[in-house]
Design an enzyme around this catalytic site. Structure first.
Site, short mmCIF file in Angstrom:
data_model
loop_
_atom_site.label_atom_id
_atom_site.label_comp_id
_atom_site.label_asym_id
_atom_site.label_seq_id
_atom_site.Cartn_x
_atom_site.Cartn_y
_atom_site.Cartn_z
N ASP A 51 35.25 38.41 47.71
CA ASP A 51 35.24 39.09 46.42
C ASP A 51 36.03 40.38 46.58
O ASP A 51 36.05 40.99 47.65
CB ASP A 51 33.82 39.41 45.98
CG ASP A 51 33.02 38.18 45.58
OD1 ASP A 51 33.64 37.18 45.17
OD2 ASP A 51 31.79 38.22 45.67
N ASP A 68 35.50 33.43 40.19
CA ASP A 68 34.35 33.78 39.36
C ASP A 68 34.78 34.00 37.91
O ASP A 68 34.09 33.57 36.98
CB ASP A 68 33.67 35.05 39.88
CG ASP A 68 33.12 34.91 41.29
OD1 ASP A 68 32.81 33.77 41.70
OD2 ASP A 68 33.01 35.93 41.98
#
EC number: 3.4.23.36
Length: 189
Positions: free
Chosen positions: A148, A162
Site C-alpha cells: 500500500d 483497492d
C-alpha cells in the site's frame, strides 16, 4: 423501456426458435467480456507497475508529500484486509480473493451489460493485483503482504488495486439499485 435498454446495453431477446437472432447476440456478449478483460488487464498492470516502483524507490525511504499534509506516498506492507484488519488471516483473504475471481469469470459467460462489464473488470483487476501480492510477496506464498502507498490524511493507506475494487463495488451497488442485471435485463422491485 427502449431508452433504458439502449443506455444499459440490454440485448434484444430472440424468439425461442430464432437461431439467427441468438447467434447475433453472442458477439455482443463476447464484446462485453472483452471489455471486462481489457479493463481488468489495465487495472492489474497499472497496479503492478505502481507497486513495483513503490517497492524499488519508496520502501525504506521517508514518505513523499504530494499535496501538503493532505496526501503523501508512503510504502506500507499490509498483511490484513482493508484498514489492516485481520492481519493473522492472510491465507483466508487469499482464498476470498480467489473465490471472487472465479465468480467473476463464471458470471462473465452471461454478461450482456456494458456497465456491469466495467464494474466487474475493475473488481477483477483489483482482486488480481492484491492476490498477486499475497501469493508472491514476502513472507511467503499465500502469506504475502499487500503493498500500500497512497496515504491521505486521517485515512488508511491503500493502493490502486483497492481503488479499482472500491470503484467496481460502488458501480455494482449503483447498478443494483437501478435494477440493472449483468445479463442486461432491467427488473423492477
Amino acid at each position: 423501456m427502449a431508452e433504458a435498454e439502449r443506455v444499459i446495453g440490454t440485448p434484444d431477446m430472440p424468439d425461442v426458435g430464432d437461431e439467427a437472432a441468438a447467434s447475433a447476440d453472442r458477439p455482443r456478449g463476447r464484446h462485453r467480456v472483452a471489455v471486462l478483460l481489457s479493463i481488468a488487464i489495465v487495472a492489474y498492470l497499472i497496479d503492478l507497475v505502481t507497486k513495483t516502483i513503490v517497492v524499488k524507490k519508496l520502501e525504506g525511504q521517508p514518505s513523499i508529500e504530494v499535496i501538503g499534509d493532505l496526501l503523501r506516498f508512503e510504502a506500507v506492507r499490509n498483511s490484513g484486509a482493508a484498514f489492516g484488519i485481520g492481519e493473522a488471516y492472510t491465507a483466508v483473504f487469499t482464498v476470498i480473493a480467489s473465490t471472487v475471481i472465479l465468480v467473476i469469470i463464471r458470471l462473465a459467460r452471461k454478461l450482456y451489460s456494458l456497465p456491469w462489464a466495467v464494474a466487474l473488470g475493475l473488481l477483477l483487476g483489483g482482486a488480481l493485483g492484491n492476490l498477486t501480492d499475497r501469493i508472491f510477496r514476502a513472507p511467503g506464498v499465500f502469506e504475502g503482504a499487500v503493498v500500500d502507498f497512497i496515504a491521505p490524511a486521517h485515512f488508511a493507506v491503500f493502493n490502486l488495486a483497492d481503488t479499482a475494487i472500491v470503484s467496481g463495488g460502488v458501480l455494482i451497488v449503483i447498478l443494483s439499485f437501478k435494477g440493472l442485471d449483468p445479463d442486461g435485463t432491467v427488473h423492477k422491485d
